[in-house]
Write a protein that holds these residues in place. Sequence first.
Motif, mmCIF file in Angstrom:
data_model
loop_
_atom_site.group_PDB
_atom_site.id
_atom_site.type_symbol
_atom_site.label_atom_id
_atom_site.label_comp_id
_atom_site.label_asym_id
_atom_site.label_seq_id
_atom_site.Cartn_x
_atom_site.Cartn_y
_atom_site.Cartn_z
ATOM 1 N N SER A 25 45.139 4.494 18.057
ATOM 2 C CA SER A 25 46.356 4.163 17.312
ATOM 3 C C SER A 25 46.547 5.155 16.180
ATOM 4 C CB SER A 25 46.282 2.744 16.733
ATOM 5 O OG SER A 25 45.388 2.692 15.636
ATOM 6 N N PHE A 26 47.768 5.207 15.663
ATOM 7 C CA PHE A 26 48.050 6.014 14.475
ATOM 8 C C PHE A 26 47.232 5.497 13.294
ATOM 9 C CE2 PHE A 26 51.672 7.294 16.959
ATOM 10 C CZ PHE A 26 52.045 8.522 16.469
ATOM 11 N N VAL A 27 47.081 4.185 13.199
ATOM 12 C CA VAL A 27 46.325 3.597 12.091
ATOM 13 C C VAL A 27 44.884 4.091 12.118
ATOM 14 C CG1 VAL A 27 45.508 1.452 11.052
ATOM 15 C CG2 VAL A 27 47.806 1.554 12.048
ATOM 16 N N ASP A 44 48.188 -2.413 25.431
ATOM 17 C CA ASP A 44 47.406 -2.612 26.649
ATOM 18 C C ASP A 44 46.018 -1.999 26.448
ATOM 19 O OD1 ASP A 44 46.347 -2.871 29.177
ATOM 20 O OD2 ASP A 44 47.894 -1.673 30.188
ATOM 21 N N ILE A 45 45.170 -2.723 25.733
ATOM 22 C CA ILE A 45 43.856 -2.191 25.368
ATOM 23 C C ILE A 45 43.003 -1.955 26.612
ATOM 24 C CG2 ILE A 45 41.750 -2.624 24.049
ATOM 25 C CD1 ILE A 45 43.439 -4.336 22.148
ATOM 26 N N ALA A 46 42.986 -2.919 27.520
ATOM 27 C CA ALA A 46 42.176 -2.773 28.736
ATOM 28 C C ALA A 46 42.637 -1.577 29.548
ATOM 29 C CB ALA A 46 42.251 -4.052 29.565
ATOM 30 N N GLY A 47 43.950 -1.346 29.600
ATOM 31 C CA GLY A 47 44.472 -0.206 30.349
ATOM 32 C C GLY A 47 44.065 1.119 29.739
ATOM 33 N N VAL A 95 46.282 10.367 18.892
ATOM 34 C CA VAL A 95 46.861 9.050 18.635
ATOM 35 C C VAL A 95 47.247 8.307 19.917
ATOM 36 C CG1 VAL A 95 47.702 9.648 16.342
ATOM 37 C CG2 VAL A 95 49.171 10.069 18.333
ATOM 38 N N ALA A 96 46.668 8.667 21.048
ATOM 39 C CA ALA A 96 46.963 7.969 22.307
ATOM 40 C C ALA A 96 46.790 6.469 22.110
ATOM 41 C CB ALA A 96 46.037 8.470 23.411
ATOM 42 N N HIS A 97 47.830 5.691 22.435
ATOM 43 C CA HIS A 97 47.776 4.243 22.208
ATOM 44 C C HIS A 97 48.370 3.441 23.363
ATOM 45 C CE1 HIS A 97 51.526 5.838 20.449
ATOM 46 N NE2 HIS A 97 52.075 4.721 20.906
ATOM 47 N N ASN A 98 48.540 4.092 24.503
ATOM 48 C CA ASN A 98 48.943 3.385 25.713
ATOM 49 C C ASN A 98 48.296 4.082 26.898
ATOM 50 O OD1 ASN A 98 50.679 5.664 26.391
ATOM 51 N ND2 ASN A 98 52.186 4.846 24.962
ATOM 52 N N PRO A 99 48.299 3.454 28.080
ATOM 53 C CA PRO A 99 47.576 4.048 29.215
ATOM 54 C C PRO A 99 48.016 5.449 29.585
ATOM 55 C CG PRO A 99 48.010 1.733 29.643
ATOM 56 C CD PRO A 99 48.755 2.073 28.372
ATOM 57 N N VAL A 129 65.613 11.960 19.816
ATOM 58 C CA VAL A 129 64.511 11.996 20.778
ATOM 59 C C VAL A 129 63.964 10.591 20.998
ATOM 60 C CG1 VAL A 129 62.321 13.075 21.390
ATOM 61 C CG2 VAL A 129 63.904 14.283 19.876
ATOM 62 N N ALA A 130 64.021 10.125 22.237
ATOM 63 C CA ALA A 130 63.435 8.848 22.638
ATOM 64 C C ALA A 130 62.392 9.116 23.717
ATOM 65 C CB ALA A 130 64.512 7.893 23.160
ATOM 66 N N GLY A 131 61.599 8.094 24.053
ATOM 67 C CA GLY A 131 60.597 8.244 25.105
ATOM 68 C C GLY A 131 59.344 7.470 24.768
ATOM 69 N N THR A 132 58.497 7.262 25.756
ATOM 70 C CA THR A 132 57.254 6.520 25.540
ATOM 71 C C THR A 132 56.206 7.395 24.873
ATOM 72 O OG1 THR A 132 57.734 5.164 27.492
ATOM 73 C CG2 THR A 132 55.470 5.117 26.658
ATOM 74 N N ASN A 133 55.968 8.555 25.410
ATOM 75 C CA ASN A 133 55.041 9.524 24.829
ATOM 76 C C ASN A 133 55.749 10.873 24.715
ATOM 77 O OD1 ASN A 133 52.540 7.909 24.717
ATOM 78 N ND2 ASN A 133 52.709 7.898 26.940
ATOM 79 N N GLY A 134 55.308 11.686 23.757
ATOM 80 C CA GLY A 134 55.829 13.045 23.639
ATOM 81 C C GLY A 134 56.953 13.224 22.634
ATOM 82 N N LYS A 135 57.387 12.136 21.982
ATOM 83 C CA LYS A 135 58.499 12.279 21.022
ATOM 84 C C LYS A 135 58.109 13.167 19.848
ATOM 85 C CE LYS A 135 59.120 7.861 20.138
ATOM 86 N NZ LYS A 135 58.091 7.221 20.981
#
Length: 425
Positions: free
Chosen positions: A410-412, A340-343, A306-310, A51-57
């Motif tokens: 973040s996960f952290v 992308d913190i601002a995003g 854990v959302a960590h991107n726009p 499983v690859a991908g930006t979100n949802g893995k």
Amino acid sequence: MPRTITDHFSLPQWLDYQHLLHQQVIELGLERVRRVADKMGLVPHCPVLMVAGTNGKGSTCAFLNAMLDHLGYQVGVYTSPHLVRYNERIMLNGQAVSDRLLCEHFQKIEEARGDITLTPFEFGTLCAVSIFIEQQVDIMILEVGLGGRLDAVNIFTPTVAMVTSIGIDHVEYLGDNREDIGREKAGIFHAATPALCADPDTPQSILNYAKQIGAPLSLWGQDFSLTAMGDYLRFTGFGVDFSPLPYPALKGDFQRRNAALAIAALLKVTPSITLTLASIQYGLEKVFIPGRYQLLMRQCPIILDVAHNPDGAKELSHNLLASPVSGRTVMIFGMLKDKDIAGVIEQLKGAVDEWHVANVPDPRGSSGAYLKRLIADQGAQVMEHPSLPGAMQQVLGRVQGNDRIVVTGSFVTVGIIVDYLDQLR
């Protein structure tokens, strides 16, 4: 065999040692890790779902695991990163592996690698597959760490290769546009091997690469779908029809795509696996993954995400706005500085009444002062705290029952707060 300094390492010692061995947290490339895998004889003899991908893995892996659990299969699942304990990365039949097992297999890797350098992630990947082979699992689920083409997981040949979604993340490694990123994710495709993509707007680069290498590619909305039919769902694809199906226990419309991807992948493993309506229903109802819009109840509801991107932040914002509370939405927020913190702030600001930030204690962590400045620039109310647990302590002392607390970035960040809340019990 002579003793080595690592013979009696504890798990924390092993993890420290791996970071000392390889100062780069990320070093893409397959040559080094493949040489070690070959020396160890790591060849899976069961189906491998990749499983690859930006979100949802992580969600897709969880759906797969829940459905396979109902079917009675012995399942090994490798995901990253973890929330609280490293052991969470390697699961056997729904249970995190023991420190003892991890240390035993880390030692096997150490003895095989010689002078070959490995990153901590590469150690983890080899360890997971080594454990799964030893434990004779019926099926392996392997989540790609970063990208796909040059990720350590990709030294193994998948039975089915999946791409969940394509968004902008890790631009320094993968590119700054969906076409370049899509090509990197599609790198897990192999000739004559089923490939699936659940992105609703599949990048042309994925289509082109699948055609170029002769990988039969199936697409969400075209070859398979999970359609809302009022109070139930219906899966269609590959000549089968499953209904009625419940809505997934994981919140968000996008989870329908992840669930459909899991169903489609299991159908592609036929005849090794015979998927049933009951197993799909069970998987959708019982699926659980920590930190994905996870709800806890304390003085008020606490949502961990854990959302960590726009793209992830957009989905979180949508979920929050779709489930309003009569009080305030109070955010505890911490991100890694290479994101992308601002995003992310831009996507979340319309769903948050009050922000609380602190330093993220990670080599890649952003400072609370920097987060505060970015949020204040958006005209939002924000407070900086000495630590993330300190932020949660103060927020818990101020909220009312009709408020809600959201922890994200973040996960952290989520892992630290989970650990803090566990200590309060």
